[in-house]
Write an enzyme that holds these catalytic residues in place. Structure first.
Site, PDB file in Angstrom:
ATOM      1  N   LYS A 137       0.854  -1.188   0.000  1.00  0.00           N
ATOM      2  CA  LYS A 137       0.000   0.000   0.000  1.00  0.00           C
ATOM      3  C   LYS A 137       0.887   1.234   0.000  1.00  0.00           C
ATOM      4  O   LYS A 137       1.714   1.426   0.893  1.00  0.00           O
ATOM      5  CB  LYS A 137      -0.924  -0.010   1.212  1.00  0.00           C
ATOM      6  CG  LYS A 137      -1.816   1.228   1.270  1.00  0.00           C
ATOM      7  CD  LYS A 137      -2.860   1.130   2.363  1.00  0.00           C
ATOM      8  CE  LYS A 137      -3.669   2.411   2.449  1.00  0.00           C
ATOM      9  NZ  LYS A 137      -4.666   2.375   3.510  1.00  0.00           N
ATOM     10  N   LYS A 184      -2.310  -1.705  -3.695  1.00  0.00           N
ATOM     11  CA  LYS A 184      -3.138  -0.505  -3.680  1.00  0.00           C
ATOM     12  C   LYS A 184      -2.256   0.722  -3.789  1.00  0.00           C
ATOM     13  O   LYS A 184      -1.296   0.820  -3.033  1.00  0.00           O
ATOM     14  CB  LYS A 184      -3.915  -0.494  -2.373  1.00  0.00           C
ATOM     15  CG  LYS A 184      -4.779   0.718  -2.164  1.00  0.00           C
ATOM     16  CD  LYS A 184      -5.434   0.619  -0.833  1.00  0.00           C
ATOM     17  CE  LYS A 184      -6.123   1.921  -0.547  1.00  0.00           C
ATOM     18  NZ  LYS A 184      -6.592   2.003   0.809  1.00  0.00           N
TER      19      LYS A 184
HETATM   20  C1  PBG Z   1      -7.321   3.342   5.342  1.00  0.00           C
HETATM   21  C2  PBG Z   1      -7.774   3.273   3.948  1.00  0.00           C
HETATM   22  C3  PBG Z   1      -7.617   4.245   2.951  1.00  0.00           C
HETATM   23  C4  PBG Z   1      -8.212   3.747   1.808  1.00  0.00           C
HETATM   24  C5  PBG Z   1      -8.745   2.497   2.108  1.00  0.00           C
HETATM   25  N1  PBG Z   1      -8.444   2.208   3.429  1.00  0.00           N
HETATM   26  C6  PBG Z   1      -7.072   5.605   3.021  1.00  0.00           C
HETATM   27  C7  PBG Z   1      -5.713   5.896   3.448  1.00  0.00           C
HETATM   28  O1  PBG Z   1      -4.846   5.031   3.604  1.00  0.00           O
HETATM   29  O2  PBG Z   1      -5.488   7.085   3.666  1.00  0.00           O
HETATM   30  C8  PBG Z   1      -8.265   4.468   0.504  1.00  0.00           C
HETATM   31  C9  PBG Z   1      -9.244   3.969  -0.483  1.00  0.00           C
HETATM   32  C10 PBG Z   1      -9.478   4.901  -1.606  1.00  0.00           C
HETATM   33  O3  PBG Z   1      -8.802   5.923  -1.786  1.00  0.00           O
HETATM   34  O4  PBG Z   1     -10.392   4.595  -2.379  1.00  0.00           O
HETATM   35  N2  PBG Z   1      -8.240   2.764   6.227  1.00  0.00           N
END
Ligand code: PBG
Length: 317
Positions: free
Chosen positions: A192, A244
């Protein structure tokens, strides 16, 4: 002359030789459920996406099940937030209750997943507990363990560990096993990245983050690190590993090396960019969104988490 064009000449032959076919069963719809709303609320930066209420959630689950989706990923948007994200482990909290409602409505027709992270529940907006101005990894793991057990008790099929803390998969697996939740699966957000592409999501969950997540999410310039994270998540017992956002070189590399299913999360910023261009009439919306999902699968993803899941499933019929 060798003529590759022969296999491109008609719709029939193109269909016959197509390598990548997207199926609704591999699509997962993220669903935001907000506390204290009387009706769904539109998310400005994500046209077509809403914060749902506990009352409207069953309709969304019904639509997802009838469309043949593989699953839904629930995110809770609480009213009250505090330093340790107490709402995340509240058996009556918005995410816990959403899980109960969704599991009941799904009746086994699709997989109900819940985000396992603290950022929607903390007043500082970080994915963990903050001590002396820093996100405390190991104190956060304890919170994740509690949250996993609360969600499992609510009946969740799978938890999505999105916090990027070291050891999170192992810690959560241990806690679930200790409580007898042997079949509650773990989807690890394995690779991520810290990207601006989560911007619209932060509006979607009313995130209060002032700074950034650069001490725990990966640097956009790195790929080796993703392979290390993959190795760790597999060793710690992740059932599914996710990349991601949809950085397709990383998806392809992870897909090559993984012996568990690979998911990709097409994130809010990717959704917003495409929607914005389409709204201007600059690109063909339907075709582009299908192409972007197909690209994820072509790169090697078995599962695509996407805000277009419902619509794509309709288009695939
Ligand atoms: C954190 C989380 C995020 C997303 C999914 N889970 C945001 C982040 O890490 O700031 C982002 C998903 C998206 O942008 O569609 N719980």
């Amino acid at each position: 002359m060798i003529r590759p064009r022969r296999l491109r000449a008609t719709d029939a032959v193109r269909r016959l030789v197509r390598e990548t076919r997207v199926h609704p069963a591999q699509l997962v719809l993220p669903v935001f459920v907000a506390e204290g709303l009387s009706a769904p609320r539109a998310i400005t930066s994500m046209p077509g996406v809403y914060q749902q209420t506990l009352q409207t959630l069953p309709e969304v689950i019904e639509a997802a099940a009838s469309a043949g989706l593989g699953g839904v990923m629930l995110f809770g948007v609480p009213i009250a937030k505090d330093a340790i994200g107490s709402g995340a482990t509240d058996p009556q909290g918005i995410l816990t209750r959403s899980v109960q409602v969704a599991v009941k409505a799904a009746a086994g027709r699709l997989v109900v997943m819940a985000d396992l992270c603290l950022d929607e529940f903390t007043d500082h907006g970080h994915c963990g507990v903050v001590r002396d101005g820093e996100v405390d990894n190991d104190a956060t793991l304890v919170r994740y363990q509690d949250m996993a057990v609360v969600l499992a008790r609510a009946g969740v099929d799978m938890v999505g560990l999105s916090g990027m803390m070291d050891g999170q998969v192992g810690a959560v697996r241990q806690a679930l096993d200790a409580e007898g939740f042997l079949n509650t699966a773990i989807l690890g957000y394995t690779a991520k990245y810290a990207t601006a592409l989560y911007g619209p999501f932060r509006e979607a969950v009313d995130n209060s983050l002032k700074g950034n997540r650069r001490t725990y999410q990966q640097d956009v310039g790195n790929s080796r690190e993703s392979m290390r994270e993959l190795r760790l998540d597999l060793a710690e017992g992740a059932d599914i590993v996710m990349v991601k956002p949809a950085f397709l070189d990383i998806v392809a590399a992870v897909a090559q090396a993984s012996d568990v299913p690979v998911a990709v999360y097409q994130v809010s910023g990717e959704y917003a960019m495409l929607e914005a261009a389409a709204a201007q009439g600059w690109i063909d919306r339907e075709q582009t969104l299908m192409e972007s999902i197909t690209g994820c699968v072509r790169a090697g993803a078995d599962i695509v988490v996407t805000y277009w899941a419902l619509e794509a499933a309709e288009m695939l019929r």
